[in-house]
Design an enzyme around this catalytic site. Structure first.
Site, mmCIF file in Angstrom:
data_model
loop_
_atom_site.group_PDB
_atom_site.id
_atom_site.type_symbol
_atom_site.label_atom_id
_atom_site.label_comp_id
_atom_site.label_asym_id
_atom_site.label_seq_id
_atom_site.Cartn_x
_atom_site.Cartn_y
_atom_site.Cartn_z
ATOM 1 N N GLU A 9 -22.514 -7.475 31.796
ATOM 2 C CA GLU A 9 -22.591 -8.052 33.149
ATOM 3 C C GLU A 9 -23.190 -9.455 33.127
ATOM 4 O O GLU A 9 -22.741 -10.345 33.849
ATOM 5 C CB GLU A 9 -23.449 -7.149 34.058
ATOM 6 N N LEU A 37 -12.717 -4.961 36.848
ATOM 7 C CA LEU A 37 -12.967 -6.367 37.156
ATOM 8 C C LEU A 37 -11.776 -7.009 37.864
ATOM 9 O O LEU A 37 -11.949 -7.955 38.636
ATOM 10 C CB LEU A 37 -13.274 -7.132 35.860
ATOM 11 N N ALA A 46 -14.552 0.900 30.219
ATOM 12 C CA ALA A 46 -14.846 -0.548 30.212
ATOM 13 C C ALA A 46 -15.625 -0.989 31.442
ATOM 14 O O ALA A 46 -15.729 -2.192 31.694
ATOM 15 C CB ALA A 46 -13.542 -1.332 30.103
ATOM 16 N N GLU A 71 -23.279 3.054 32.518
ATOM 17 C CA GLU A 71 -23.949 3.685 33.672
ATOM 18 C C GLU A 71 -23.417 5.104 33.874
ATOM 19 O O GLU A 71 -24.184 6.035 34.160
ATOM 20 C CB GLU A 71 -23.727 2.825 34.922
ATOM 21 N N GLY A 109 -20.472 -0.619 33.548
ATOM 22 C CA GLY A 109 -20.457 0.609 34.337
ATOM 23 C C GLY A 109 -20.092 1.836 33.521
ATOM 24 O O GLY A 109 -20.414 2.964 33.916
ATOM 25 N N GLY A 134 -24.711 -2.317 38.961
ATOM 26 C CA GLY A 134 -24.760 -1.781 40.324
ATOM 27 C C GLY A 134 -24.592 -0.274 40.373
ATOM 28 O O GLY A 134 -24.569 0.326 41.445
ATOM 29 N N ARG A 192 -8.309 0.641 29.833
ATOM 30 C CA ARG A 192 -9.546 0.980 29.103
ATOM 31 C C ARG A 192 -10.486 1.802 29.997
ATOM 32 O O ARG A 192 -11.700 1.680 29.937
ATOM 33 C CB ARG A 192 -10.242 -0.271 28.566
ATOM 34 N N ARG A 249 -20.697 -11.967 32.421
ATOM 35 C CA ARG A 249 -19.596 -12.037 33.400
ATOM 36 C C ARG A 249 -20.050 -12.614 34.738
ATOM 37 O O ARG A 249 -19.280 -12.651 35.702
ATOM 38 C CB ARG A 249 -19.011 -10.645 33.659
HETATM 39 C C1 1HE Z 1 -9.770 -4.033 32.438
HETATM 40 C C2 1HE Z 1 -11.145 -3.894 32.136
HETATM 41 C C3 1HE Z 1 -12.075 -3.909 33.212
HETATM 42 C C4 1HE Z 1 -10.027 -3.866 30.297
HETATM 43 N N1 1HE Z 1 -11.560 -4.058 34.460
HETATM 44 N N2 1HE Z 1 -9.334 -4.163 33.688
HETATM 45 N N3 1HE Z 1 -17.177 -4.602 31.472
HETATM 46 C C5 1HE Z 1 -16.662 -5.527 30.706
HETATM 47 O O1 1HE Z 1 -16.997 -6.684 30.795
HETATM 48 C C6 1HE Z 1 -15.650 -5.047 29.700
HETATM 49 C C7 1HE Z 1 -14.314 -5.722 29.882
HETATM 50 N N4 1HE Z 1 -13.327 -5.244 28.915
HETATM 51 C C8 1HE Z 1 -13.330 -5.640 27.607
HETATM 52 O O2 1HE Z 1 -14.227 -6.314 27.134
HETATM 53 C C9 1HE Z 1 -12.195 -5.164 26.771
HETATM 54 O O3 1HE Z 1 -11.101 -4.846 27.602
HETATM 55 C C10 1HE Z 1 -12.485 -3.934 25.882
HETATM 56 C C11 1HE Z 1 -13.458 -4.341 24.763
HETATM 57 C C12 1HE Z 1 -13.073 -2.790 26.684
HETATM 58 C C13 1HE Z 1 -11.187 -3.435 25.236
HETATM 59 O O4 1HE Z 1 -10.542 -4.512 24.571
HETATM 60 P P1 1HE Z 1 -8.988 -4.404 24.206
HETATM 61 O O5 1HE Z 1 -8.646 -5.624 23.389
HETATM 62 O O6 1HE Z 1 -8.686 -3.081 23.635
HETATM 63 O O7 1HE Z 1 -8.200 -4.433 25.607
HETATM 64 P P2 1HE Z 1 -7.878 -5.694 26.576
HETATM 65 O O8 1HE Z 1 -6.655 -6.403 26.048
HETATM 66 O O9 1HE Z 1 -9.066 -6.534 26.827
HETATM 67 O O10 1HE Z 1 -7.512 -4.953 27.943
HETATM 68 C C14 1HE Z 1 -6.397 -4.097 28.040
HETATM 69 C C15 1HE Z 1 -6.087 -3.947 29.499
HETATM 70 O O11 1HE Z 1 -7.181 -3.307 30.143
HETATM 71 C C16 1HE Z 1 -5.922 -5.281 30.204
HETATM 72 O O12 1HE Z 1 -5.011 -5.088 31.249
HETATM 73 P P3 1HE Z 1 -3.500 -5.639 31.179
HETATM 74 O O13 1HE Z 1 -2.884 -5.239 32.475
HETATM 75 O O14 1HE Z 1 -3.611 -7.141 30.978
HETATM 76 O O15 1HE Z 1 -2.884 -4.968 29.967
HETATM 77 C C17 1HE Z 1 -7.284 -5.541 30.776
HETATM 78 O O16 1HE Z 1 -7.276 -6.408 31.878
HETATM 79 C C18 1HE Z 1 -7.681 -4.134 31.187
HETATM 80 N N5 1HE Z 1 -9.123 -4.003 31.269
HETATM 81 N N6 1HE Z 1 -11.268 -3.805 30.800
HETATM 82 C C19 1HE Z 1 -10.242 -4.158 34.681
HETATM 83 N N7 1HE Z 1 -13.383 -3.769 33.049
HETATM 84 C C20 1HE Z 1 -21.091 -1.256 39.667
HETATM 85 S S1 1HE Z 1 -21.372 -2.707 38.854
HETATM 86 C C21 1HE Z 1 -20.778 -2.458 37.213
HETATM 87 C C22 1HE Z 1 -20.714 -3.764 36.517
HETATM 88 C C23 1HE Z 1 -19.709 -3.730 35.395
HETATM 89 O O17 1HE Z 1 -19.293 -2.719 34.910
HETATM 90 S S2 1HE Z 1 -19.167 -5.246 34.815
HETATM 91 C C24 1HE Z 1 -17.832 -4.817 33.738
HETATM 92 C C25 1HE Z 1 -18.296 -4.866 32.359
#
Ligand code: 1HE
Length: 270
Positions: free
Chosen positions: A142, A74, A70, A122, A119, A150, A33, A145
Site C-alpha cells: 500500500e 485496484l 493480491a 488482511e 488486503g 483499510g 490474482r 501504491r
Molecule cells: C489485479 C490486482 C489487484 C493483479 N487489483 N487487478 N496489492 C498490490 O499492490 C498487488 C498488485 N498485484 C501485483 O503486484 C501482481 O499482480 C502480483 C504480484 C500479485 C501477480 O503478478 P503477475 O505477474 O502474476 O500478474 P499481473 O500481470 O500483475 O496481473 C494479472 C492480472 O491480474 C492483471 O489483469 P489483466 O486484465 O491485465 O490481465 C492485473 O491487472 C490483475 N491484478 N493484482 C486488480 N490488486 C481495504 S484497503 C486494501 C489495500 C490494498 O490491498 S492495496 C493492493 C495491494
C-alpha cells in the site's frame, strides 16, 4: 447442508462441503490474482455469516491459481473513483467479512501460496491458522501504491508481527518469505515438501474432530478476550469455561480419559 450455503449461490467463491465437516472455500478469480472486489467481499460476508449456523466444522480458505490474493481490486478502485465516504463503506464491509471470520467460532485455516499481499494479508490474518509453502510471500505494498491499509491490518497484522515490523513493511515494501516469515509470526506452519493446501486440510480435519462448542470458544472467545482488560477477560473466560467444560458431549471424552482409553498428551502421541 442448509440451502443458504449451497455452493451454487456463490460465483466468486468456489465452495465444496466435505463429508468430514470441512468446507473448502476458494477465492476464484485467478485471472485477477484473486483481487478483492466488492462482489467477492459480499460473498465472504454471506459465507462466514452463515457458516457457524450451518454446521460447518472447519474451513480451508485458499486462492485459485498461483496466488492466494493480491489485495484490494485496484482496477475497480481506480475506475470507481470513489469518494472518502464511499471507500469508508467499502472498508466497513471488509471488516464485516473479516470479523465474521475471526469471531464466528468456526476454525478457518488459510492455505497460502504465492502473493499474500495488501488486503490479501488482511484476509489471511483474519484466519485462525495460516499455512505457507515455498511459493508464499507476504507484503504490504500500500505504501508504494499511495494507499493505506483499510481491511484491518493495523489491528491484525500489527498483532502478528508487532508495530515496528508492520511500519517497516509499509514504508519499504519489504517482502517476507520462507522460515523467516514464520519466525516473524506471519504463518504458524511452512510446508517445504507439499502444498500449503494439503497441510491446511490436514489441520482443518483435526480441528473438525473437536467438539463444535469447544471450537466456538477457541475461535471466538480468545479473540474477544484480547479486546478486554485482563480483569474482564478472566471473568469472561470463567463464564465461557462454565458453559464449554460442562457440555454433555464432553462427558464421553472425559470418561475415555478416566478409563485410560483416550490418548495421552505426550510428544510421541499419534
Ligand atoms: C489485479 C490486482 C489487484 C493483479 N487489483 N487487478 N496489492 C498490490 O499492490 C498487488 C498488485 N498485484 C501485483 O503486484 C501482481 O499482480 C502480483 C504480484 C500479485 C501477480 O503478478 P503477475 O505477474 O502474476 O500478474 P499481473 O500481470 O500483475 O496481473 C494479472 C492480472 O491480474 C492483471 O489483469 P489483466 O486484465 O491485465 O490481465 C492485473 O491487472 C490483475 N491484478 N493484482 C486488480 N490488486 C481495504 S484497503 C486494501 C489495500 C490494498 O490491498 S492495496 C493492493 C495491494
Amino acid at each position: 447442508m442448509p440451502v443458504d450455503l449451497d455452493p451454487r449461490r456463490f460465483t466468486l467463491l468456489d465452495i465444496e462441503h466435505r463429508d468430514d465437516g470441512v468446507s473448502i472455500v476458494v477465492l476464484n478469480r485467478p485471472e485477477k490474482r484473486n483481487a478483492l472486489n466488492v462482489a467477492t467481499i459480499d460473498e465472504l460476508v454471506d459465507f462466514f455469516a452463515a457458516a457457524p449456523r450451518a454446521g460447518v466444522r472447519a474451513v480451508v480458505l485458499a486462492g485459485a491459481g498461483d496466488h492466494f490474493c493480491a489485495g484490494l481490486d485496484l482496477i475497480e478502485h481506480h475506475d470507481a473513483d470513489r469518494s472518502p465516504a464511499d471507500f469508508m463503506h467499502v472498508c466497513l464491509r471488509w471488516h464485516e467479512a473479516f470479523n465474521k471470520m475471526e469471531y464466528g467460532g468456526v476454525p478457518v485455516i488459510a492455505a497460502l501460496s504465492g502473493a499474500v499481499v495488501g488486503g490479501g494479508l488482511e484476509l489471511a490474518s483474519s484466519a485462525h491458522i495460516r499455512v505457507m509453502d515455498n511459493s508464499t510471500y507476504f507484503a504490504l505494498p500500500e505504501g508504494q501504491r499511495g494507499l493505506f491499509t483499510g481491511g484491518g491490518a493495523t489491528i491484525r497484522v500489527a498483532q502478528l508481527v508487532g508495530k515496528a515490523q508492520m511500519v517497516d513493511m509499509m514504508l519499504t515494501g519489504r517482502v517476507h518469505q520462507g522460515q523467516a516469515a514464520v519466525d516473524l509470526g506471519l504463518a504458524q506452519y511452512i510446508e517445504t515438501e507439499r502444498s500449503s493446501f494439503d497441510k491446511a486440510l490436514e489441520i482443518a480435519q483435526q480441528a473438525a474432530a473437536n467438539l463444535p462448542l469447544t471450537n466456538f470458544a477457541i475461535c471466538s472467545a480468545i479473540s474477544h478476550m484480547q479486546n478486554m482488560s485482563p480483569f474482564d477477560a478472566a471473568y469472561a473466560e470463567s463464564v465461557v469455561a462454565g458453559v464449554v467444560n460442562t457440555q454433555p458431549d464432553a462427558r464421553a471424552r472425559l470418561a475415555a480419559f478416566a478409563d485410560k482409553s483416550a490418548p495421552r498428551t505426550r510428544p510421541d502421541a499419534p
